[in-house]
Design an enzyme around this catalytic site. Structure first.
Site, PDB file in Angstrom:
ATOM      1  N   ASP A  62      10.760   8.878  17.034  1.00  0.00           N
ATOM      2  CA  ASP A  62      10.448   8.097  15.850  1.00  0.00           C
ATOM      3  C   ASP A  62      11.761   7.595  15.232  1.00  0.00           C
ATOM      4  O   ASP A  62      12.596   8.396  14.819  1.00  0.00           O
ATOM      5  CB  ASP A  62       9.695   8.993  14.865  1.00  0.00           C
ATOM      6  CG  ASP A  62       9.153   8.207  13.698  1.00  0.00           C
ATOM      7  OD1 ASP A  62       8.543   7.152  13.937  1.00  0.00           O
ATOM      8  OD2 ASP A  62       9.356   8.634  12.556  1.00  0.00           O
ATOM      9  N   THR A  95       9.656   1.254  12.881  1.00  0.00           N
ATOM     10  CA  THR A  95      11.014   1.571  12.406  1.00  0.00           C
ATOM     11  C   THR A  95      12.061   1.344  13.493  1.00  0.00           C
ATOM     12  O   THR A  95      13.173   0.915  13.200  1.00  0.00           O
ATOM     13  CB  THR A  95      11.092   3.024  11.905  1.00  0.00           C
ATOM     14  OG1 THR A  95      10.666   3.915  12.925  1.00  0.00           O
ATOM     15  CG2 THR A  95      10.206   3.214  10.693  1.00  0.00           C
ATOM     16  N   THR A  96      11.707   1.618  14.739  1.00  0.00           N
ATOM     17  CA  THR A  96      12.676   1.381  15.812  1.00  0.00           C
ATOM     18  C   THR A  96      12.908  -0.117  15.964  1.00  0.00           C
ATOM     19  O   THR A  96      14.038  -0.586  16.069  1.00  0.00           O
ATOM     20  CB  THR A  96      12.154   1.957  17.144  1.00  0.00           C
ATOM     21  OG1 THR A  96      11.740   3.297  16.921  1.00  0.00           O
ATOM     22  CG2 THR A  96      13.219   1.934  18.204  1.00  0.00           C
ATOM     23  N   ASP A 385       2.160   6.930  12.074  1.00  0.00           N
ATOM     24  CA  ASP A 385       2.352   5.563  12.570  1.00  0.00           C
ATOM     25  C   ASP A 385       0.994   4.886  12.720  1.00  0.00           C
ATOM     26  O   ASP A 385       0.780   3.763  12.264  1.00  0.00           O
ATOM     27  CB  ASP A 385       3.047   5.563  13.947  1.00  0.00           C
ATOM     28  CG  ASP A 385       4.517   5.971  13.843  1.00  0.00           C
ATOM     29  OD1 ASP A 385       5.015   6.124  12.715  1.00  0.00           O
ATOM     30  OD2 ASP A 385       5.151   6.140  14.902  1.00  0.00           O
TER      31      ASP A 385
HETATM   32  P1  ADP Z   1       8.476   1.320  16.577  1.00  0.00           P
HETATM   33  O1  ADP Z   1       9.172   2.439  15.893  1.00  0.00           O
HETATM   34  O2  ADP Z   1       9.230   0.031  16.430  1.00  0.00           O
HETATM   35  O3  ADP Z   1       7.044   1.208  16.237  1.00  0.00           O
HETATM   36  P2  ADP Z   1       7.564   2.213  19.151  1.00  0.00           P
HETATM   37  O4  ADP Z   1       8.289   3.172  20.017  1.00  0.00           O
HETATM   38  O5  ADP Z   1       6.343   2.682  18.475  1.00  0.00           O
HETATM   39  O6  ADP Z   1       8.615   1.658  18.115  1.00  0.00           O
HETATM   40  O7  ADP Z   1       7.235   0.944  20.044  1.00  0.00           O
HETATM   41  C1  ADP Z   1       6.542  -0.162  19.554  1.00  0.00           C
HETATM   42  C2  ADP Z   1       6.508  -1.245  20.583  1.00  0.00           C
HETATM   43  O8  ADP Z   1       5.828  -0.803  21.751  1.00  0.00           O
HETATM   44  C3  ADP Z   1       5.760  -2.468  20.091  1.00  0.00           C
HETATM   45  O9  ADP Z   1       6.506  -3.612  20.387  1.00  0.00           O
HETATM   46  C4  ADP Z   1       4.459  -2.425  20.892  1.00  0.00           C
HETATM   47  O10 ADP Z   1       3.922  -3.712  21.121  1.00  0.00           O
HETATM   48  C5  ADP Z   1       4.913  -1.786  22.168  1.00  0.00           C
HETATM   49  N1  ADP Z   1       3.825  -1.168  22.942  1.00  0.00           N
HETATM   50  C6  ADP Z   1       2.969  -0.207  22.557  1.00  0.00           C
HETATM   51  N2  ADP Z   1       2.093   0.098  23.558  1.00  0.00           N
HETATM   52  C7  ADP Z   1       2.426  -0.687  24.603  1.00  0.00           C
HETATM   53  C8  ADP Z   1       1.919  -0.846  25.935  1.00  0.00           C
HETATM   54  N3  ADP Z   1       0.896  -0.131  26.381  1.00  0.00           N
HETATM   55  N4  ADP Z   1       2.522  -1.762  26.720  1.00  0.00           N
HETATM   56  C9  ADP Z   1       3.556  -2.479  26.278  1.00  0.00           C
HETATM   57  N5  ADP Z   1       4.087  -2.376  25.064  1.00  0.00           N
HETATM   58  C10 ADP Z   1       3.527  -1.495  24.224  1.00  0.00           C
HETATM   59 MG    MG Z   2       5.526   2.520  16.606  1.00  0.00          MG
END
Ligand code: ADP
Ligand code: MG
Length: 534
Positions: A62, A95-96, A385
């Protein structure tokens, strides 16, 4: 000959970095922060293990948690951390992404600085780009169709996180929770309490229409469980009169002492009698409950908890519709709350009080159980989240295609917009567009795919009009991610673009960093700066 005297305008303990050095230094710090979180982005992102000075270990992916735990020192890096916190508070997810985007905006701004483009021009271009991006987002986002899409949003948020194994079930719980609390107009994620229960009571996670307190009943002679309980909330103590203020009582004979004690007991008896006669079966007290009072309440079969925190009192009130009472003379059935079951439950070595089966609760609880703190904490972060995203989508009713799709489309539209502007700002807008592509790039890279190939293919598809094509990391295919159900609320993206561009612009405008020593902050490599000052 007059000797040249140095002029001091600042105390000696202020170090100064300015001009190019200050700028490059800040950009570097922001880039470092972005690089740290980059490998955690997306479902195939890695985790970080953080160990604090006390030896406590956190394993997480996270973004905001990583930055929070890192004890970051550099002032520009700290701005990035604040930005991630804002994202967390405003949306609860993304957040990332926001940190990555801000880092990339600055990295790309540096290229323009190298080409002698003035920071104010870059800032202006970035401002144009951010405003336009928000507009485009509004146009290309799609309306939220149904509950099923809400579930996809929750699942997308939790993919690849600690909750992965239970994400289907947890998504259902999140949707149900939001459906219940949304009967209130001003609902927020605060109205869903996430309660961690350690010790494998049941492996099941569940949704409770009510809340759980980390508390046991005041006295073991009280019932363990009350059904169809009328609940009374009081915010004053059931103890001897004014125990806080030191009252001096002059007693000179044993009889006087006895009669004093008797009168105090009588007073407590009269208080508890009022409660017992009111018909309340459960009492939550924000202050203490004296042994004598506990005895009378227990004898009457009343379940009571003492020293319940103010915030929990408010939550019980929202869950059960009980009013918090400050004077026993005000007791009235109308002020009572209601729950089907009030029960003390033991799990591991900890007791909890469940208040469940409330009517029209305005607060609900998602219970997560597990056997280790690390695992439960990471599940909690994932749920938050998902919850944040579902509430955002529910409130705004607009969603976007995930898997990097929305970023590619925004970049494409921004490039078209840049061409219509001309001037040097155009270059900045193009760099803004390039920065957005850092998201799909990192998603691909973290999954072991070739980012250059993936970006090229995504761009080609979008040129051809497949505006919702993104990278599906379940099957590593590029496809319409709205159809595959990889969707996110629009608000995650609007908030990220707003915050990241604001922070990038703010950092670009800084050309002077003055740091008082003793703040613990190490003024960036300041020797060079001092040379420039003489
Ligand atoms: P953040 O802290 O920014 O939310 P995450 O690690 O939760 O970071 O990643 C979010 C990103 O992952 C988003 O751009 C979302 O569209 C992408 N994402 C989530 N599930 C999938 C998936 N199954 N395939 C491709 N991208 C995905
Ligand atoms: Mg996320």
């Amino acid at each position: 000959m007059v000797e040249k005297q140095p002029v001091y305008v600042m105390p000696e303990n202020v170090s100064r970095t300015f001009g190019k050095d200050a700028q490059r230094n800040n950009i570097l710090a922001a880039k470092i922060v972005a690089d740290i979180v980059k490998t955690t982005l997306g479902p195939k992102g890695m985790d970080k293990m953080l160990v604090d000075s006390g030896g406590n270990v956190i394993v997480t992916n996270d973004g905001v948690t990583i930055l929070n735990e890192m004890e970051i020192d550099h002032p520009a890096a700290k701005m990035m951390v604040e930005m991630a916190k804002t994202q967390e508070n405003e949306v609860g997810d993304g957040t990332t992404s926001v940190v990555l985007l801000a880092g990339k905006l600055l990295e790309n701004a540096e290229k323009l600085l190298d080409r002698k483009i003035h920071p104010t021009v870059i800032v202006k271009g970035y401002k144009f780009a951010a405003d336009r991006a928000l507009k485009i987002l509004n146009e290309i986002s799609v309306p939220l169709k149904d509950q099923n899409v809400l579930k996809q949003i929750a699942m997308t948020a939790m993919t690849g996180k600690g909750a992965e194994g239970n994400k289907e079930r947890l998504s259902d719980l999140i949707i149900n929770a939001v459906n219940i609390i949304s009967s209130e107009r001003n609902f927020s994620s605060e109205d869903v309490k996430v309660q961690k229960i350690k010790g494998n009571l049941t492996e099941e996670n569940e949704l409770i229409e009510g809340i759980i307190l980390d508390k046991e009943r005041a006295n073991v002679d009280m019932p363990l469980k009350v059904e169809k309980g009328k609940i009374l909330l009081i915010d004053f103590s059931l103890e001897l009169r004014s125990p806080e203020t030191e009252t001096r009582i002059a007693v000179s004979t044993p009889e006087q002492l006895e009669s004093f004690i008797a009168s105090e007991e009588k007073y407590l008896k009269s208080l508890t009698d009022k409660i017992i006669n009111s018909g309340a079966k459960v009492v939550f007290c924000q202050k203490g409950i004296d042994d004598v009072a506990q005895y009378y309440l227990a004898k009457a079969g009343i379940f009571a908890c003492r020293r319940v925190s103010k915030s929990d009192m408010e939550k019980i009130s929202k869950a059960t519709s009980a009013k918090i009472i400050s004077n026993l003379n005000d007791i009235n059935e109308k002020e009572f709350g209601y729950a089907d079951i009030i029960e003390e439950v033991r799990a591991g070595d900890q007791q909890y009080t469940y208040i469940k089966g409330c009517r029209n609760p305005k607060v609900v609880t998602i219970v997560i159980s597990g056997s280790t703190d690390h695992a439960i904490d990471e599940i909690e972060r994932a749920i938050k989240d998902g919850l944040g995203d579902v509430i955002s989508a529910f409130k705004s009713g607009r969603i976007v295609a995930g898997g990097g799709s929305i970023e590619i489309e925004l970049a494409r539209k921004l490039r078209i917009y840049a061409r219509t502007l001309g001037g040097r700002e155009q270059l900045a807008i193009e760099e803004f567009a390039n920065s957005l592509e850092a998201i799909p790039e990192a998603l691909a890279e973290n999954a072991g795919l070739d980012p250059i190939e993936v970006i090229a293919e995504l761009k080609r598809r979008h040129e051809e009009g497949s505006v919702n094509d993104g990278l599906n990391l379940f099957n590593n295919k590029i496809e319409d991610t709205i159809i595959s159900g990889i969707v996110e609320p629009m608000k995650v993206k609007t908030q990220a673009i707003k915050s990241a561009s604001e922070v990038a612009m703010m950092i670009l405008r800084i050309d002077d960093v003055l740091v008082s020593k003793g703040t613990g902050i190490n003024a960036a490599q300041n020797s060079a700066a001092y040379e420039g000052m003489d």
